[in-house]
Design a protein around this motif. Structure first.
Motif, PDB file in Angstrom:
ATOM      1  N   ALA A   1      40.844  88.601 -60.122  1.00  0.00           N
ATOM      2  CA  ALA A   1      40.670  87.432 -60.987  1.00  0.00           C
ATOM      3  C   ALA A   1      41.710  87.433 -62.101  1.00  0.00           C
ATOM      4  O   ALA A   1      42.288  86.382 -62.427  1.00  0.00           O
ATOM      5  CB  ALA A   1      39.255  87.421 -61.557  1.00  0.00           C
ATOM      6  N   ALA A   2      41.971  88.586 -62.697  1.00  0.00           N
ATOM      7  CA  ALA A   2      42.977  88.686 -63.765  1.00  0.00           C
ATOM      8  C   ALA A   2      44.365  88.340 -63.231  1.00  0.00           C
ATOM      9  O   ALA A   2      45.147  87.645 -63.892  1.00  0.00           O
ATOM     10  CB  ALA A   2      42.970  90.085 -64.366  1.00  0.00           C
ATOM     11  N   LEU A   3      44.682  88.782 -62.042  1.00  0.00           N
ATOM     12  CA  LEU A   3      45.973  88.468 -61.417  1.00  0.00           C
ATOM     13  C   LEU A   3      46.094  86.970 -61.163  1.00  0.00           C
ATOM     14  O   LEU A   3      47.136  86.367 -61.430  1.00  0.00           O
ATOM     15  CB  LEU A   3      46.126  89.244 -60.107  1.00  0.00           C
ATOM     16  N   LEU A   4      45.038  86.356 -60.690  1.00  0.00           N
ATOM     17  CA  LEU A   4      45.034  84.923 -60.426  1.00  0.00           C
ATOM     18  C   LEU A   4      45.253  84.127 -61.716  1.00  0.00           C
ATOM     19  O   LEU A   4      46.060  83.195 -61.752  1.00  0.00           O
ATOM     20  CB  LEU A   4      43.719  84.513 -59.761  1.00  0.00           C
ATOM     21  N   VAL A   5      44.569  84.495 -62.792  1.00  0.00           N
ATOM     22  CA  VAL A   5      44.740  83.823 -64.078  1.00  0.00           C
ATOM     23  C   VAL A   5      46.182  83.988 -64.569  1.00  0.00           C
ATOM     24  O   VAL A   5      46.809  83.039 -65.028  1.00  0.00           O
ATOM     25  CB  VAL A   5      43.730  84.356 -65.119  1.00  0.00           C
ATOM     26  N   GLY A   6      46.719  85.189 -64.453  1.00  0.00           N
ATOM     27  CA  GLY A   6      48.097  85.447 -64.870  1.00  0.00           C
ATOM     28  C   GLY A   6      49.095  84.612 -64.097  1.00  0.00           C
ATOM     29  O   GLY A   6      50.040  84.040 -64.669  1.00  0.00           O
ATOM     30  N   LEU A   7      48.898  84.496 -62.791  1.00  0.00           N
ATOM     31  CA  LEU A   7      49.801  83.689 -61.968  1.00  0.00           C
ATOM     32  C   LEU A   7      49.699  82.208 -62.319  1.00  0.00           C
ATOM     33  O   LEU A   7      50.707  81.493 -62.340  1.00  0.00           O
ATOM     34  CB  LEU A   7      49.511  83.912 -60.482  1.00  0.00           C
ATOM     35  N   CYS A   8      48.496  81.732 -62.620  1.00  0.00           N
ATOM     36  CA  CYS A   8      48.329  80.326 -63.037  1.00  0.00           C
ATOM     37  C   CYS A   8      49.066  80.072 -64.348  1.00  0.00           C
ATOM     38  O   CYS A   8      49.752  79.053 -64.499  1.00  0.00           O
ATOM     39  CB  CYS A   8      46.856  79.980 -63.178  1.00  0.00           C
ATOM     40  N   LEU A   9      48.943  80.982 -65.311  1.00  0.00           N
ATOM     41  CA  LEU A   9      49.635  80.833 -66.583  1.00  0.00           C
ATOM     42  C   LEU A   9      51.149  80.869 -66.389  1.00  0.00           C
ATOM     43  O   LEU A   9      51.881  80.097 -67.020  1.00  0.00           O
ATOM     44  CB  LEU A   9      49.195  81.912 -67.569  1.00  0.00           C
ATOM     45  N   LEU A  10      51.625  81.714 -65.530  1.00  0.00           N
ATOM     46  CA  LEU A  10      53.057  81.785 -65.234  1.00  0.00           C
ATOM     47  C   LEU A  10      53.544  80.478 -64.611  1.00  0.00           C
ATOM     48  O   LEU A  10      54.596  79.948 -64.984  1.00  0.00           O
ATOM     49  CB  LEU A  10      53.344  82.966 -64.302  1.00  0.00           C
ATOM     50  N   ALA A  11      52.778  79.929 -63.684  1.00  0.00           N
ATOM     51  CA  ALA A  11      53.160  78.674 -63.035  1.00  0.00           C
ATOM     52  C   ALA A  11      53.183  77.532 -64.045  1.00  0.00           C
ATOM     53  O   ALA A  11      54.091  76.692 -64.023  1.00  0.00           O
ATOM     54  CB  ALA A  11      52.192  78.363 -61.896  1.00  0.00           C
ATOM     55  N   ILE A  12      52.207  77.486 -64.941  1.00  0.00           N
ATOM     56  CA  ILE A  12      52.167  76.439 -65.969  1.00  0.00           C
ATOM     57  C   ILE A  12      53.356  76.592 -66.904  1.00  0.00           C
ATOM     58  O   ILE A  12      54.016  75.609 -67.260  1.00  0.00           O
ATOM     59  CB  ILE A  12      50.833  76.494 -66.743  1.00  0.00           C
ATOM     60  N   ASN A  13      53.676  77.815 -67.275  1.00  0.00           N
ATOM     61  CA  ASN A  13      54.793  78.085 -68.175  1.00  0.00           C
ATOM     62  C   ASN A  13      56.114  77.640 -67.546  1.00  0.00           C
ATOM     63  O   ASN A  13      56.962  77.057 -68.188  1.00  0.00           O
ATOM     64  CB  ASN A  13      54.820  79.562 -68.543  1.00  0.00           C
ATOM     65  N   ARG A  14      56.290  77.905 -66.280  1.00  0.00           N
ATOM     66  CA  ARG A  14      57.534  77.537 -65.592  1.00  0.00           C
ATOM     67  C   ARG A  14      57.649  76.029 -65.389  1.00  0.00           C
ATOM     68  O   ARG A  14      58.751  75.505 -65.245  1.00  0.00           O
ATOM     69  CB  ARG A  14      57.624  78.247 -64.251  1.00  0.00           C
ATOM     70  N   SER A  15      56.520  75.348 -65.342  1.00  0.00           N
ATOM     71  CA  SER A  15      56.581  73.890 -65.157  1.00  0.00           C
ATOM     72  C   SER A  15      56.908  73.172 -66.452  1.00  0.00           C
ATOM     73  O   SER A  15      57.100  71.962 -66.455  1.00  0.00           O
ATOM     74  CB  SER A  15      55.258  73.383 -64.593  1.00  0.00           C
ATOM     75  N   GLY A  16      56.964  73.898 -67.572  1.00  0.00           N
ATOM     76  CA  GLY A  16      57.351  73.309 -68.837  1.00  0.00           C
ATOM     77  C   GLY A  16      56.201  72.827 -69.683  1.00  0.00           C
ATOM     78  O   GLY A  16      56.402  72.351 -70.788  1.00  0.00           O
ATOM     79  N   ARG A  17      55.010  72.911 -69.202  1.00  0.00           N
ATOM     80  CA  ARG A  17      53.854  72.498 -69.991  1.00  0.00           C
ATOM     81  C   ARG A  17      53.413  73.617 -70.899  1.00  0.00           C
ATOM     82  O   ARG A  17      53.551  74.793 -70.583  1.00  0.00           O
ATOM     83  CB  ARG A  17      52.708  72.108 -69.047  1.00  0.00           C
TER      84      ARG A  17
END
Length: 158
Positions: free
Chosen positions: A139-155
């Motif tokens: 679950a922690a890995l999934l949350v981290g990957l979601c945050l990384l994806a959001i960060n890379r999208s510029g939001r």
């Protein structure tokens, strides 16, 4: 019939000591037979007097031990053919063993501490499940990957 010289008693489970750079025996003895798992369906080894015979095959299908003879057991010590000595320890009783005739729920209810299961049963509650470490890490890995994806999208995340 278990030879008294082995030091083992009927109805008790025994495991062979695990030592580095020695043959590994992952199962246990029960009533003169050697099992790999708690289901007790197939014995892979057995005692003939004090001799421990083990039906282990190498990748070519040949017995690992000549004539299947691993060694001799005396006083809860297994002496291998090369002279190495491994102790044989009594295993503690495990009430958690699930028999094929029980469902997992039935087994977990039967092995719960009595006071807790009575209290939960009186209140009509089931005992809560404890998350495993692997589930929490996933679950922690999934949350981290979601945050990384959001960060890379510029939001921005607030």
């Amino acid at each position: 019939m278990i030879a008294p010289e082995t030091g083992m008693r009927a109805g008790e489970r025994y495991r062979i000591e695990s030592v580095e750079r020695a043959p590994q025996f992952p199962g246990f003895f029960l009533d003169g037979k050697y099992y790999l798992g708690p289901e007790l369906q197939t014995a892979v080894g057995w005692l003939e007097g004090q001799n421990f015979l083990y039906d282990q095959l190498d990748p070519n299908g040949e017995p690992v031990y000549p004539d299947r003879l691993v060694g001799t057991i005396t006083g809860r010590t297994l002496e291998l053919a090369d002279g190495l000595r491994l102790s044989i320890e009594e295993m503690p009783f495990q009430a958690e063993v699930v028999t094929p005739l029980q469902t997992f729920d039935e087994a977990s209810i039967a092995t719960r501490p009595l006071a807790i299961s009575r209290r939960h049963a009186a209140a009509g509650l089931r005992q809560p499940m404890q998350p495993s470490a692997l589930l929490v890490a996933g679950a922690a890995l999934l949350v981290g990957l979601c945050l990384l994806a959001i960060n890379r999208s510029g939001r921005r995340v607030r």
